[in-house]
Every structure is written in C-alpha cells, then in structure tokens.
Write an enzyme that holds these catalytic residues in place. Structure first.
Site, short mmCIF file in Angstrom:
data_model
loop_
_atom_site.label_atom_id
_atom_site.label_comp_id
_atom_site.label_asym_id
_atom_site.label_seq_id
_atom_site.Cartn_x
_atom_site.Cartn_y
_atom_site.Cartn_z
N GLU A 1 0.81 -1.22 0.00
CA GLU A 1 0.00 0.00 0.00
C GLU A 1 0.85 1.27 0.00
OE1 GLU A 1 -4.13 -1.59 1.94
OE2 GLU A 1 -2.53 -1.08 3.33
N GLU B 1 -3.98 -10.50 0.05
CA GLU B 1 -4.86 -10.44 1.22
C GLU B 1 -6.26 -10.85 0.78
OE1 GLU B 1 -4.65 -6.60 3.13
OE2 GLU B 1 -2.45 -6.52 2.91
#
Length: 1043
Positions: A475, A539
């Site tokens: 991220e 994820e």
C-alpha cells in the site's frame, strides 16, 4: 546582532532524507562464524563467535532528542539514577512515553515529508557496559543490531560509531578500533521514535519504539574472513540433476573451500576450493545428481560449509529448489503451486514486536497444524530466525520489504473535487493513488530510500529456500521507485519472481495481485486470456471478529483455475496488547484508543485467525478445513472418490479411519485403505465399509485422514483432513411423547392456564405471550418466547449489511400484539392460541406482520408456529436471523456435574451458514451454558450452532426440555440454529471489551431458536455475505416444537 545562535545546530540525521545510514557495513546475508566444523553444523549461535548483548540496559526517556541527556555516551556519565529496561523490548510497553499508538492508514504526525516533529519525537537513551570475551579479542569486532524502531545513533566508549534507519532491517558496524579489548566498554544508543523513514513505515500496526530485536558483538577473523555469501540452486530441464552455485565474498588471503553434506550430515556430496587474496568474489559451481528436492511439503535440507584455511567456518542449510515464471504460472521445481497462506505480523500480546523465539516457533507449528503452507511477512522482514524455521518446517515465504506509505491516500482523497468524489469507487481510488504516489513512491528524491529497503531485504534473506517471492512492500501506490527496486533486485537475484499489489496491471511485476476481491472477480480474471501472468491474493478473507465466511469458494477457485495461485488470509493474529482496566484492574486485550492514542482505528487491529494470546479462533478452524489437501469429490454406495490437493507429494503418508454415525452416535468404526501412489491433482477411490443393516435414522460416514508417522512439525496420528458422507437421510418424524389424558383449561380475565399430565402452561392473551412453562414442577421460562430478528453485529456485518440494519432501526424493532383467539380441539387433546402481532421499529413504517399459533397438546408438547409477511417502506435488505428468543432460569445453566445442553447437529464449536464445514455432525453435550459462548476480543455475535436436528436443555434437578423445528412440507424434523449464552443481544452490542460484557452477564440462559440465520461474509474489509448465504428479507414460516 553581534552573534546569532542556531537551533538545531545542524540538520538532524533523523530528519535528513540524504542520510539513511552513517558508517554501517554493507548489508549481507545472515550467517555466523564458527571455529570448528562441528560447531558450524550444529547451528548453535552460542557456540559461534557471537556474544549477545541483550539483557538489562540502563535507560532514560525524553520527550524529544534535544531534551535527552547530553554527553550520556561518555564512559564516565553517571547513570545511577536511570531506570533498567529489558533489551529487546518496546519502551511504550515498559511505561514510557504516551504509550502504544494504533493507526491503520493515517500518519500519527503532521504530514510534511521528510520532516518529522522536533518537540514531540520521543527519544530513548540506552547504556550497556560490556567486556570483550576472551575468544573474540583477536578478531575484527562488529556490533550488530537486528531491529531498532525507528532510527538510532550508536557510540562506543564515547566515540560515535554510526547511524541507521529502517526499523525492521539490521545494521552492523566495525567497532574494532574503538573497543577496549582488555577492559570495560560503554555502549550507548539513542533511539528516535520518528525519522524521515517514518513516512514509508506506515504499516497497519501498533506504533512503538525501542531496541526490539537482539544486539550482538560479532567476531570475524581479522586477516581472512567471509564478508558475504550468495547461494542459488538450479535444475536441469528435467528437474533431475542440479547445480549449486555459491558465491563467497572474502577479505584476505588463503584457501576457500566449500563442502556440501547430505541431509543427515554423514556424507560429503560435493566439494571445491580456491585460492584467494585481497577483497574478492569467489564463485563455485557444484554438480549434484538427483538431489532431494526442497518443497514446503518435503523440506529436505543439505548443509553447506564454507571453510577458510581450516580455521574459520560458516554454515548454511541449502534446499534444492528452483522458482520460475513458466507457462504463465509460478512454478517450483517445474510444478504449479497453490499458496495457502497467512499474513503474519510480528506481534506478542505483552512484548509487542519483541517476539520471543519460542512464541514465533509455536506460530509456525500452529500454521502447520492448520494446513497453512505459505507466509507473507506483512509488511516487513521478520526476525531472521523465522526463515530458518520456515526452511526446516516447510513454508513458502513471500518476503516483504519494510515499505508502506498508505497515509498519503487519505490526504489526496480529502483533496478531491466534488466531481472526482462522485466517480465510481475504483476510478476514484485510481485517481487518488496516482496523486498519492507523487509524495514518495514516484518522487526521485526518495529513490535511494526505496532501493535501500530492497537491498536490506534481499541481501539478508537470499540464502533461504523458503523465500520464493520478493515483495516490494504494501500500500505504497505505484511509482518509479518501485521500478527501481524491481530492477535492483533482478540485477542481484534473478532467481525469484517479484510481487507488488499496487502494480495493478502487472506492468512491471511478475504476477498480478489483489486484495479482498469477490470470487466472481477472480474467476473472471482466470477466464481472461489476455492475462498472461498469474494472480495471487496477497490479502483475502478478512478474518476480523466472527468470520470469515465462504472460505471454501475461494479455495475451490484456486484449484479450478490454474492462473489463480492462492492467497494469504488477513491476518494471522489479533494485535491486542494485554493491559488492565484502570478502575477495576480487570485484564483485557487493548486496541486502538485504549491508550488514549489519537487518531486511531479502534479495533481494526483485531482481525486475525488467532486471538491475541495466539490460540485459534473458530475462523482458523474453518480455514484449515478449506485448505485440506485431500478432498471428497463424489461417492457411490461402494466407493468414495477423493482428489489429492498437495502440490508435490502423494497421499502415501496418510492413513484413513472411519466412523459410521446413526442419529449422531457411533455404531461402527474401522480403517480404510488409501490406494498408494495418488499423485498431486489426481483422484483415487476408497472402498466404503458396509452400511449397518439396521438403522434408527440418519446415517453419516465420517472419514478421518491422519499422519502415519511424526514429522518435524506434526505428531503421528495428527488429523490433516476429514470428510462427511451422508449414507442415509430419511425424512424423520419429530420426537413426540405419547398423548395421555385430555387437557384441562382454566381461564381468568387475563390469563389462560393449560394443564397436561406433566406440564402446565400459562398464557397471557393480552400480551400475546407464553408466561410460564412448568414441566413436572420445574419452570422452564424466565422470559417469554417471542419473535426476534436481530443479532449483535459482527465486525463483518458492521460496514455492510449491519449498516443497513442500523439505518432501518432493526435493533429497536419489537413485537406488538394486535389480537388473540383461542379454543380447544374437539378431541380435547390440543388447545390452540392464535396471536396477531406486528414486528416493527419506531420512526419508520416498515414492519413484519406475524401470525403466531401456539398448539398445546395433552402429550406435553408445545408447537409454536410463526408466519411472517414483511411490508412497508425502507425494509432491510436482509435480516440477521428469524426465530424465537427467550430466557431460561439460572437453574438451567448447568454446573451440577451433569450435561446442561445436549444437541444433535454440527459441533462442537460454533457454526454459521457460510462457516460450518469444519464442524462435524454428531451428538454433543456441555456441562455449562458458558461453554457454548465464543468470547471475541471485540464483543459481537458468537456461539451459534447450525444444522441442528434437536437440542435438549437439562435442569440441575434432572428435568429436560427438547426443542425441534418442524418441516412445513413433510411434517418431519427440520434443521435449525440455536444459541445459548448468558448475554443479551443489546448488551453484547454495547460492550467494547469482554470484561465490560462480563459485567452485564445474566444468570439466566439467553436462548435463541432460529429457523434461519444470515451468513457472515468478510465485509469488514471485503465482500459482504454472499447472496446464497444471505437471509434476504421475505415471507417466512416456521414451527418450533418443545417437548
């Protein structure tokens, strides 16, 4: 002015993007130096030339670097008044500073990169006295820090040695010239909470500081030593014979010999040597014929020893495996693999990131016991000892760089224009992230800082066969600096593919990656022929609180579509920190905000498949079931077909036992033979045992697949997988007592009393409720059964379906009686009460019109039939549940030594529509109702049991009442859900921690009997409950029978 004073005198290193390190040695592979070959092959650090400096240090805390003690690094500085602190540790967990701070995305400081606060930059000053061990006095002495958060300066005997930043990366210094080898030395370290690197260490975790990994004094030979080591294994085209490439960087002159021993260390397989001098890179190539292949399923390790002049030894375990992108897939040793993984942060409930070795080892053993084969080191390199364990136990590792700057997205999102804010979510996100990348990821001023994170990662961990994928962080959007990281890694180690999720089009990376996509999205990807690289879900199935749901569908997709190569559950464990309530002293696991930390993201840090104490949640049990390496395909009356979902090994290491259940109880058991040689991806047939010639009802065959022999991670007879096969599923009648005498009816102005031989019911026609049910003089009711539809929202409910329930005021809805009729049947064996009710909230106009029929029979049975028709505006899209809620007196809660609750259904643990496959059918019992509750660390719905055939509640005095549901079509029994606890729904919802909820605990038994129940999904950060598991609002009818 005659003179001007300046503050600070110079730009601090910790606030200077041009200073990443001062005087650190180049990053290198993690190895230790030994004086004998035997010591080297024992891999015991205590027998190496390493002296651990961890332990008790002197410590001083200051609110910022400028108020920290001046001159503390000098040997004569008086630290008598300083505190003691353990190293490794985090100082916030030792009572210093503002305490732990949890934020997921947002930066905890004003955003002005590379600048960080001067006056609010907590600073820890450490002092450790040491003397050089006799065995190290003639060596080059190095000072090694394995992990310090977030930056630090170090001095030895008052002389500055260097500076380092990069919280989860090691640093090493040559201190030979500043050490007193015959007397006492003073080691001084000053640690800063924030540095410019803080902007690219914005991971979703507690923000804490300190020397949190071990500190070592290392002895390297002064004249002739190994500086670095590089290892690569490569197979021939047939993956049979292999080449071991070894690169040994040395300083000095002498003979370098490389020896490779077999896994048992009793045979030398290959050897080579070379003369060297000066600073040189010595390359060796050793040929091996048919070596054992290393995989996560068969982690066979060879042993490499580097010997210098028969006096210095360095050892490293070597696994022969080859990772490559081939045929558009990630392949190991030529075979496609499926990553059945977990995202693992480093966290301990008492020590934070200072995780003890044994605690870490137990993590990996727990993973093995739950069929997990892969670890993503989210979102930074782990303790170096983890990789040794992964090599030995067998795991695929996605090794991730210490890099995240998610907080810039919040800034850019807040700056969007109204028009941009109105864009569809994905378009808006892409626009925001493109802007966010300009801060650091696409900013050339930060290039060296990014590349440094890649170098630290790869050079330390390259030796490990378990590391099969490098990951560039998390991220941090996508920009030029990621491409530079990619290019540097490929130039240094071209043997592994590279991952980075934010390269959403796989423009540079070797694979696509996604977070939390719906199943339909990944299936569409798999069918898209334009996608020539595989997809990994870095994820998925967000495991926050009660959940995740529908795991099976993801895993099945991985095995149906080759391009889908698995994923990593988010995440491994809750990050709760054990603390005490300041008023009561009660212990609980804290999350964001519990330490006064602002801003915070509350309990979003409690999102693991382990509780904070690292015991499994029900979600991990369900994940294990989804990951099972042997799966049922089909069956006939004679055989069952299974498929081997291992990637490399056959099923020959397993044995199969069976049990036949008749109405949930064992009537036959034995062993079944697994055909030998069932290869990965292939199917095999197991011959079924004979079904009992006579049965009393539902017959189920349960198969259990267990380890034949113990391994390094699993004991013998450990269960790997199980299957349930329905052999006979008749439509069975309800359990009904025999009718006896006719009913006796007594009426007053506001009560009806109905009496059978052993049961007395009292009903209020005014309230439309059953007020009492007394069986053989034992009262069953503490509160009336009535229609209810709410549950305490789960974390996965809250942002999606749960938000809709809140908006529709479902939590405030209750029943209102509109009218009642009653009468006795002509034969006198049944008395019928019919109630008209409306279930509705305040404020809004939606409702559910209810027809509730109570049928009291002379046998002592009571049937409660409920028909519901929703209507009105603003109806909820879904309902949490439909059923009856009631309470039983405390005397039904158990604790007398006999079973309080017995049921035939799934168990023994909790289960839901989309989280039930790990729970087997059977007859289960618990001594206390307390045993049925699942205590989540953020209180929410829990403890449900689904696919129940019947449930019996037993009074301490021995009386019992059994609940069943009636199939409205056949008249036989119907599956249902039940939940029994000591907690009322609104109390669970209101509580923020378990100890707060326990204060609201009632002695009564709070019972739910549900005809249907909404699934769980993973909507806390992912898709809401899938439609096939959702309880969509609509007409319904059910009937509960109590006998």
């Amino acid at each position: 002015m005659s003179s001007v004073k300046v503050y600070p005198k110079t730009q601090p290193d910790w606030n200077n993007l041009n200073v990443l390190h001062r005087n650190t040695l180049p990053p290198r592979a993690n190895f230790y130096v030994y004086n004998t070959q035997n010591d080297a092959l024992n891999y015991d650090i205590e027998n190496s030339n390493a002296y651990c400096l961890s332990g008790t240090w002197k410590f001083n805390f200051a609110t910022n670097p400028f108020e920290a003690p001046e001159g503390f690094e000098n040997p004569g500085f008086n630290t008598a008044e300083w505190d003691d602190i353990p190293v490794p540790s985090m100082w916030q967990l030792n009572g210093y500073g503002k305490g732990p701070h949890y934020t997921n995305v947002n930066f905890p400081i004003p955003v002005d990169p590379p600048n960080v606060p001067f006056e609010e930059n907590e600073t820890g000053s450490y002092i450790r006295k040491f003397t050089v061990p006799e065995t190290l006095k003639e060596t080059q002495l190095r000072l090694s820090f394995e992990g310090v958060d977030s930056a630090f300066h170090v001095w030895v005997n008052g002389k500055e040695v260097g500076y380092h930043q990069g919280s989860r990366n090691p640093s090493e210094y040559d201190i030979t010239d500043v050490v007193n080898k015959t007397g006492e030395n003073t080691l001084a370290v000053r640690v800063y909470r924030y540095c410019d690197g803080t902007y690219i260490e914005d991971q979703d975790q507690w923000r804490m500081s300190g020397i949190y990994r071990d500190v070592y004094l290392l002895g390297f030979p002064a004249l002739f030593r190994v500086e670095d080591l590089f290892v690569e294994t490569k197979f021939d085209d047939d993956y049979v014979d292999a080449i071991l490439k070894v690169r040994v960087d040395t300083t000095g002159s002498g003979i370098v010999r490389v020896d490779l021993f077999n896994p048992e260390i009793n045979e030398l397989h290959a050897t080579d040597f070379a003369e060297t001098s000066g600073r040189r890179c010595n390359e060796f190539s050793l040929k091996l014929y048919e070596p054992f292949k290393w995989t996560a399923e068969s982690p066979r390790l060879y042993h490499l020893v580097i010997c210098l002049d028969n006096t210095t030894y360095v050892s490293q375990r070597v696994g022969f495996r080859q990772v490559e992108m081939k045929d558009g897939l990630i392949k190991v040793n030529g075979q496609r693999i499926v990553l059945k993984g977990a995202n693992r942060h480093e966290h301990h409930p008492k020590f934070g990131r200072a995780v003890p070795y044994e605690f870490m080892r137990q993590d990996l053993l727990t993973m093995k016991k739950h069929n997990i084969n892969a670890i993503r080191t989210s979102h930074q390199p782990s303790d170096s000892r983890l990789y040794d364990l992964a090599d030995e136990l067998g795991f695929w590792i996605m090794d991730e760089a210490d890099l995240e700057c998610h907080g810039f997205e919040s800034i850019c999102d807040a700056a969007l224009s109204p028009a941009d804010r109105a864009l569809p979510f994905r378009e808006r996100q892409l626009l925001t992230r493109s802007s966010a990348a300009k801060w650091t990821s696409d900013n050339p001023a930060w290039e060296e800082a990014y590349i440094d994170r890649a170098k630290q990662l790869v050079r330390r961990d390259q030796l490990h066969p378990s590391v099969i994928i490098w990951s560039l962080g998390n991220e941090a959007f996508f920009g030029r600096n990621h491409k530079s990281m990619y290019n540097w890694i490929k130039s240094y180690d071209g043997s592994r593919p590279i991952h980075y999720e934010a390269d959403i089009y796989a423009e540079t990376m070797d694979m696509y990656s996604m977070m939390y996509p719906p199943i339909e999205t990944i299936v569409d990807f798999a069918k898209d022929d334009s996608k020539t690289k595989p997809l990994v879900l870095c994820e998925f199935i967000h495991a926050m609180g009660n959940g995740p749901g529908n795991i099976k569908e993801y895993i099945d997709a991985f095995y149906t579509h080759p391009k889908l190569q698995g994923g990593f559950v988010w995440e491994w464990a809750n990050h709760g920190l054990l603390t005490k309530d300041k008023e009561t002293g009660e212990e609980f696991y804290a999350y964001g905000g519990d330490f006064g930390d602002i801003p915070n993201d509350s309990n979003f840090i409690m999102d693991g498949v382990l509780h904070s104490d690292h015991t499994p949640t029900p979600g991990l049990i369900e994940y294990k079931k989804g990951l099972e390496p042997i799966k049922f395909i089909s069956y006939t009356l004679e055989t069952v077909t299974v498929v081997n979902r291992y990637d490399f090994v056959t099923l020959d290491h397993l044995q199969c036992s069976y049990v036949i259940l008749d109405e949930g109880k064992s009537v036959s058991r034995g062993n079944m033979e697994i055909p030998s040689g069932i290869q990965p991806g292939q199917t095999g047939e197991l011959r079924l045992p004979l079904k009992p010639t006579e049965s009393f009802g539902e017959v189920i065959l349960q198969l259990s697949f267990r380890q034949k022999l113990a391994t390094s991670s699993l004991p013998a007879r450990f269960e790997i997988a199980f299957e349930e096969i329905p052999l006979y599923t008749p439509s069975l009648p309800l359990l009904q007592p025999t009718p006896t005498n006719k009913l006796a009816i007594a009426e007053t102005s506001n009560l009806l009393t109905i009496t059978s031989t052993n049961t007395i019911w009292v009903f209020s026609p005014i309230l439309g409720k059953l007020r009492s049910l007394t069986k053989n003089s034992t009262e069953f009711l503490a509160s009336s059964p009535e229609f209810t539809a709410y549950r305490a929202p789960t974390d996965n409910d809250a942002p999606q379906d749960g938000q809709d329930w809140k908006n529709r005021l479902l939590h405030l809805a209750k029943t209102y009686t509109r009218g009642c009729t009653w009468g006795i049947e002509e034969d006198g064996n049944a008395f019928v009460v019919k109630v008209k009710q409306r279930f509705a909230p305040p404020v809004l106009s939606w409702s559910i019109d209810l027809d509730v029929t109570y049928t009291f029979t002379s046998s002592g049975a009571l049937a409660i039939r409920v028909s519901g028709v929703p209507s009105g505006e603003n109806l909820p899209r879904t309902l949490p549940r439909i059923g009856l809620g009631l309470e039983l007196p405390a005397s039904w809660a158990g604790g007398s030594g006999s079973s309080a609750v017995t049921w035939y259904g799934r168990g023994p643990g909790e289960s839901y529509r989309d989280k039930k496959l790990s729970q087997r059918a059977g007859v289960y019992q618990v001594d206390t109702v307390d045993s049925l509750w699942t205590e989540y660390e953020f209180p929410q719905e829990g403890g449900n049991r689904t696919d129940t055939r019947w449930v019996k509640f037993t009074h301490v005095g021995g009386e019992a009442v059994t609940a069943q549901f009636k199939d409205m079509q056949t008249g036989g029994r119907k599956l249902f859900d039940f939940n029994a606890s000591h907690y009322r729904v609104l109390d669970v919802e209101a509580a923020k921690h378990p100890h707060e909820l326990r204060r609201k605990k009632t002695e009564n038994v709070v019972l739910r009997l549900d005809a249907d129940h909404h699934g769980l999904g993973s909507g806390s950060c992912g898709p809401r409950t899938r439609d096939e598991y959702a309880l969509v609002t609509g007409d319904f009818e059910f009937e509960v029978v109590l006998v």
